[in-house]
Structures are given as C-alpha cells and as structure tokens.
Design an enzyme around this catalytic site. Sequence first.
Site, mmCIF file in Angstrom:
data_model
loop_
_atom_site.group_PDB
_atom_site.id
_atom_site.type_symbol
_atom_site.label_atom_id
_atom_site.label_comp_id
_atom_site.label_asym_id
_atom_site.label_seq_id
_atom_site.Cartn_x
_atom_site.Cartn_y
_atom_site.Cartn_z
ATOM 1 C CG ASP A 139 12.716 3.434 -0.453
ATOM 2 O OD1 ASP A 139 12.375 3.423 0.977
ATOM 3 O OD2 ASP A 139 12.984 2.664 -1.159
ATOM 4 C CG HIS A 146 17.179 -4.487 3.284
ATOM 5 N ND1 HIS A 146 16.482 -5.331 2.384
ATOM 6 C CD2 HIS A 146 17.390 -3.615 2.253
ATOM 7 C CE1 HIS A 146 16.542 -4.997 0.996
ATOM 8 N NE2 HIS A 146 16.832 -3.554 1.226
ATOM 9 C CD GLU A 212 13.153 -2.753 -1.577
ATOM 10 O OE1 GLU A 212 13.158 -1.604 -1.141
ATOM 11 O OE2 GLU A 212 14.457 -3.491 -1.749
ATOM 12 C CG ASP A 246 10.350 0.854 -2.996
ATOM 13 O OD1 ASP A 246 9.734 1.437 -3.830
ATOM 14 O OD2 ASP A 246 11.565 0.612 -2.949
ATOM 15 N NE ARG A 250 14.518 -7.164 -4.825
ATOM 16 C CZ ARG A 250 14.639 -5.914 -3.954
ATOM 17 N NH1 ARG A 250 15.411 -4.766 -4.368
ATOM 18 N NH2 ARG A 250 13.778 -6.071 -2.784
ATOM 19 C CD GLN A 253 17.123 -2.752 -6.754
ATOM 20 O OE1 GLN A 253 16.380 -3.814 -6.524
ATOM 21 N NE2 GLN A 253 17.810 -2.445 -5.625
ATOM 22 C CB THR A 270 5.864 3.186 -4.553
ATOM 23 O OG1 THR A 270 6.874 3.084 -5.341
ATOM 24 C CG2 THR A 270 6.182 3.191 -2.834
ATOM 25 C CD GLU A 380 16.437 -8.619 2.828
ATOM 26 O OE1 GLU A 380 16.991 -8.236 3.724
ATOM 27 O OE2 GLU A 380 15.384 -7.582 2.426
#
Lengths: 443, 443
Positions: A139, A146, A212, A246, A250, A253, A270, A380
């Site tokens: 990836d 981004h 994503e 994907d 968050r 992560q 994914t 985002e």
Amino acid sequence: MSAAFDATTDGALRSWIDVPDGSGFPIQNLPLGIVSRAYESPRVGVAIGDSVLDLALIAEAGLLEDALPGARAILTSGALNAFLARGRGAWSALRARLSALLSAGNEELRGAPGLTERALYPRAQARMHLPFDVGDYVDFYSSIEHATNLGRLFRPGGEPLMPNYRHIPIGYHGRSGTIVVSGTPIVRPSGQRRPDPQQPPLFGPSRALDIELEVGFVTGPGNALGTPIPASSAREHIYGMVLVNDWSARDIQAWEYQPLGPFLGKSFATSISPWVVSLDALEPFRVEGPHQEPEPLPYLRTSGAWNYAISLRIELQSAEMARRGLAPLTVSQPTFRRMYWNVAQQLAHATANGAVVRPGDLFASGTVSDLEPDFGSFIELTWRGTRPIRLPDGTQRAFLEDGDTVRLLGHAGGDDTPRIGFGEVSGRIVGADMGIKSTEVSP
Amino acid sequence: MSAAFDATTDGALRSWIDVPDGSGFPIQNLPLGIVSRAYESPRVGVAIGDSVLDLALIAEAGLLEDALPGARAILTSGALNAFLARGRGAWSALRARLSALLSAGNEELRGAPGLTERALYPRAQARMHLPFDVGDYVDFYSSIEHATNLGRLFRPGGEPLMPNYRHIPIGYHGRSGTIVVSGTPIVRPSGQRRPDPQQPPLFGPSRALDIELEVGFVTGPGNALGTPIPASSAREHIYGMVLVNDWSARDIQAWEYQPLGPFLGKSFATSISPWVVSLDALEPFRVEGPHQEPEPLPYLRTSGAWNYAISLRIELQSAEMARRGLAPLTVSQPTFRRMYWNVAQQLAHATANGAVVRPGDLFASGTVSDLEPDFGSFIELTWRGTRPIRLPDGTQRAFLEDGDTVRLLGHAGGDDTPRIGFGEVSGRIVGADMGIKSTEVSP
C-alpha cells in the site's frame, strides 16, 4: 503512445451484445473477473453491458486457443493468476480476440450453435469471487494531499510532510490474507486504543472505523530475486487495475503505528472490486501527473504520461437510509489524475532493491485525496470528527457506524469517449460481536 | 503441561537409524522439510541423524495412511501447506507414527523389502527447498533489548522505548515473496539513502547491510475472517518454528521508515532454515518468560510457560577467511528465552482484529537480542559501526561486505536431554552488480 490507438479502444466499435447507455462495460472495456453461477466452480468471465460472458465455456469450445495457447486450463481456473503470469503478449492477444468475437458483425461466437445460450448470462446472476490470489500486498501513500492531511492530523504542530516524501514513493506491506471481494461484510475490528494518554490503553471495538479510497494495480510475470524492474518496463508487468477500500481503524492505528507502521489498524479487511480493468482499456486516459520538485532520482524517472484520468466517488448509506429507501449520499468525488507518484514509479521503487514481484501481487495507490473537499477518507472529510457529515436520515457521521454501507465507484471517459467503468467495491459494517464466517458473498 | 511427557520426546528413545553424538536431529526432533534429489520433484522429508527419510515414498508404500489419511497426496506435494492445514491432531498423529516407525526394535519400515534403500539417504545429498509457501509474513519486535537498542540508535536523545511497547507486541508485515531458503545467495540491495541530511538523497548499493537473528513460527489451519484466535488456542494453530534471517539495509531503512515503517530496507530478502521443528519436539523446553509490567490486557494474558529455551548463535566468515581455511567467527550467542512477548501473545494480538491466518503464514519474533554483548544484529553488535568486529583475516566489520557468509544456528537441550536442533540458515552476500537468477540452491 501508439498503443492508445489500438483498435480495441476505438470508440466507434460496437458489440452485438446490448450495452445500455451509460454502462461502464462497453466493448472497449472488457474487464476480467472470477465468476460462477449456482453449482459452478469459479472461472474467468468478462463483463459486457449488463452481461457476463463465461470464458471457460468459450475456451472449451476452442474459440480462444489460437489467441491464448492453453486457454482452457487458464480460464477454467478459479483465479486470474495463471493468466497474469502469461504476460503482456498474452494479455493483449486475448483482449484483441475477445474484442473481435464480440464485435458487431462477427458471427464466430454469436453463430456457434447453443454456445451463447450457455455462456452469456445477466451480470446480476453472477457470483463474484476474489479475482486473483493476492501474493504480496503493498500500500503506497502517493497522494500528497492525503499525506499532508494525515501529517496534520497525526502529528499536529510538526511539518506535515516527512522530508522523504518528495523523494520516495512511501509504502508499506499490508496483509494479503484479509483481502476480500466487494460485498463481503466488514466486521468492526476490536483492538487496543488509548484515547487518554494519561490512562492505560483499552481493548474493544474500534470507535474510529474509516475507509481509504484507493486504486490498485495487479502484476503479471514478475522478476527474479535480485533483478529490479525498471520504470520503463512497467507496462510489461502491470496487467490492470481495481478499486480498493483499505478499511482503517484510526484509533487502533494511532496507538500502534510507531515505530514500525500500520498493522492491526489496517489488517482486518481490505476490499477490492471484482472486475480487473486492463491497462489496455485505460490507455486513452493516460495523462501527465503533477510536476515533481525536486526531480526524482534517475531510477524513478518516467517518460510519457503515467497518471490516469479516473473519476472516483464515495457513497455512504446508513441502515436507516436503506430502510427508508433514501439513496446513498455522495460524500466525495476525487480524481486519480493528480496522484504525486505514478504506478511506474511505484513498481520501479518497490523492486529497486531486487524484491520479487509475482503474478497477482497487488499494489494500491494509497488514499486518493484530491483538493478539498474531495478527500478519500472520513478522517480527512470530517477532520477527525470535528466537521461531521450530515446524512439524509437526520444523523451525522464522524466515522462509520454499524449497518453503514460504503460504496466506492470509478470510471474513466464517458463524455465523448467510451466510458470505462470499474464497477464498485462495497462493504457493510457488521457489529463487532456478530461475527461472520464466509469471505465471499453474492454481489 | 502433560504434553511434555509425550513418548515422542522421551530422552530414552533410540532409533535404528544411526544418530551421531551431538546431532541436533535425534528421534525426539523429527523436523519436516521439502527435499529432492536429482530429477526428483520436491516432496516432504524428515531429518534424522545425518540422513533424510523421504516421506513421499513411505506414504506411497502405505505406511502412513492410518495415521494421516490422505498422506500420499499431502507428502508428495512440494510444500508443507497441505499438511499444515490439517491441524494439531494430524501433526501429532504423524509425529507419533514416524517416532514409532523409526524406533529401535520396530521392523515395519526397517524390514520392508527395498524401501529404506530407496527412501533413506544422506542428508548431504538432499536439495532443500522452501519448506512452505509463505502466505503472509509478519515480523514482530519482541525483544525489549533490541527495541531499546534500536530506539537509542535511530532516535538518539529520545525515550528509546515507545509508550506502546509494553502494551502491544509491536509488529508489521514483511514481503512474503522474497522469503528464500537457507543457502540462497543474497544480492546486496540498492536503494535510496541520505547519509547527509543537508544533501539530496543518493541511490546505490547499501553500505549498511545487516542481519536480524530471529525465530519464526508457522501456522496451521487458520481462522475465518472476523474471528480472533485467543491466546489459549495458540497450540492448535502453531505447527512449529524455523530460524529466520531478516536481512536489513540500515541506510535504506533509516531514510524510508517514517511514517509507515520498514519497506525496501527489509523486502529484498528474508532467509529461513529448511527444517521446521515442531512445537511437539520443543515441548520439553518451554520456560516462563520475563515478568511483564504493566500486566498485559486480558486478550494478551497467557497461562503456562510460553517462552522457549532455544540457544542461538551467529557466525560470520569472510571470503578471505574461507579461502584461508579459517573457521567462521562466532559473534553472538543470544538465547530466545528472554523475549518480552511470546508466540501465543503474538498470534492472539495479530488476530485480535479478526485478521485471517492461513496455513503457511510466517510470524517472526523480531531480532533476538539478549543482554549485552549477545545482540542479534550488527548494528547493535558494532553500535552502528563505532565498535567494529575484528575478523581472524585481519579485517574488521561494521556491516557486511560482499563475499561474507552469515550462518545462524539454534538448538534446544543437549545436556541431559536430547538436543533438538534447527540446523542453520545461511547466506552469502553477492555484490549488487552481479545478479542471480535462482531462488533455490543446494545446501
């Protein structure tokens, strides 16, 4: 790029199979996937209009052997890998043959007694499978918008872009075993998160489940260990592209990613779209990418246009919206054409150290975020939940809720050229405590 | 742990096949690998003493079918994956059957007319292949000494351990396609590095080529998407272990690794030992790991001893040493027993989010660094080149030079218990401009 004028992409070409106006699957597309109907083993099929043509049956009838020696074994297998391994010559030869067989006026297939009755059926009847067995999954992080957004969100106060960003197509390896085909339910992952740095970490379902929006390419023949693939050979190694979601947690992560990068925040699922669109079909839509400053090192220099003018869309529909018959909400419409690093640079970089690429390796672009507000992820779009999205059912979203369905769509052309569609990659969020067993479902 | 008293690990057991004193392959070990002789297709074999027993031939003679239904197909395949997929019951049943067939006094195999003449041959004649097709490859970071050392080296002045380290078995995905079997030459990778932050990055052969001494485990049946494997089920999913050399280019790694972790600094090659040592054989060598403070979250708690008392060794021999007949230099002798995170915790963590594990997935420990000076990488052993190692040929090493051969060795027991050996994983560095084509070589 003389290949752009290949007859298979000629906009005047028409098929004897009906292709509705606005379809993303005209005769100029011919994407391949792995299909089955009830009681059938999975095999290779091609989408055209609202139909699927079962290529295993066409091959068994002997109509493809001249174009693709060994077609029968290759196209009856339940994955595209054997076909991918055959390389560019075979890819273009099969495409040219299918284009001829499906062209208006050609009677070889259309006139074969009983064959189309068995081999041609409505796409809605096709069960779609993972199109290829994914070897390694890389990836990238190739949208500079981004990377800048995530730098601001994850490392507030610092420089949003790392010093290496404009020198290296940054990427990492994801988990290939959890790549699933569109339609597979996505179980909300549990994991460690630490919402309050003064308190111990917690374990439980993610509260920041995100997407994503990406475009990925799949590779063909591959290389031997220790022998890099130069950017100039990318066309010999890249068969085509799919849409990629994907899925990302968050909160997991953010707590885990230092110092070795994303792991469980990404590895739970994914999703990819079931139809692989060939580079040949996308040839008319190649465009120059953004100016790269500083100029990349020589091994990353490409000649010709290596970006692709692909229009993308993210749709969100809550369970309540579905119940009330409310149409999905379009939350973003980025284009792929402004990605900072292109696919040839990505492949050259990933193999510069001699790493092996195999048939069926997947290289995803990283989140495709365009200029504001057309970002490719909810973190985002909602700026980490500070600007929630209002849905037609009266609720709002910072991140995904159970029962939400996300659809990613993409196409190239469609105005004065044939529309080359990717179809979609969709997934519905299932609560963490419900569990699922199957990795494949009907579309 | 009643399994520790399984008859297959009984130190009094002897084989009718000669096992030299000090051999790591007594009847209590019985590691499986993929072997072939000239003109043979690769198949499953077992190492005993200085011999290999070809299990495909034993299965074809019908001697394994009762213990392992389908033995013929499983053991004639060129990878252990089909066997791994069968799970713990099959693993232990085959082991018990082989133990019986090879025990002194048993004549079933020994007395079968002509069979041992065909199936039993010197290990030196065996060509060793990659023992299993690696699905996903995860590399952990489970030595707290290693993580502390690398924190000091890569982030001088900061806290060496990240705040997450004692809460999470930190790991990331590596490239499975470049996992090779012991003996495969390692081409020095080229890549981007930026030795002077005031100057632009450079591209060229790595000048900081390193090793990582690791122990990896390989998984069996796997799980369905969305269903975690609890730590208490680890024994049902872990078949056995191999030695791993996770070759690393420190200069490439240092420049690329933020923010998404290691990529090309690691993906050019990872070598594994050809013989897979089962958990059953290692059962007598289970030991308690270090005290974990703070106590891990419940999903990471294990009961019983889940560390393994495995003695490891790193040997280095330059081309000049080989030419002059100088023995390899032992540069480090760490033990595996002090790893902070154990294999059950690693597997539970890696699947806590519902990620799929498949037969043949490889999970490596991360560099096994013990107390100083027994570190598991040259960057630690030479403290980034500031304390070079002197070789018997009069040269010194900060990192690896072309022509250097690194051998990693490991074993458990051997004093008042049978010695359970891993054999070795070795690799010789080949200059960046020489290239190689093959990924498999004779041992």
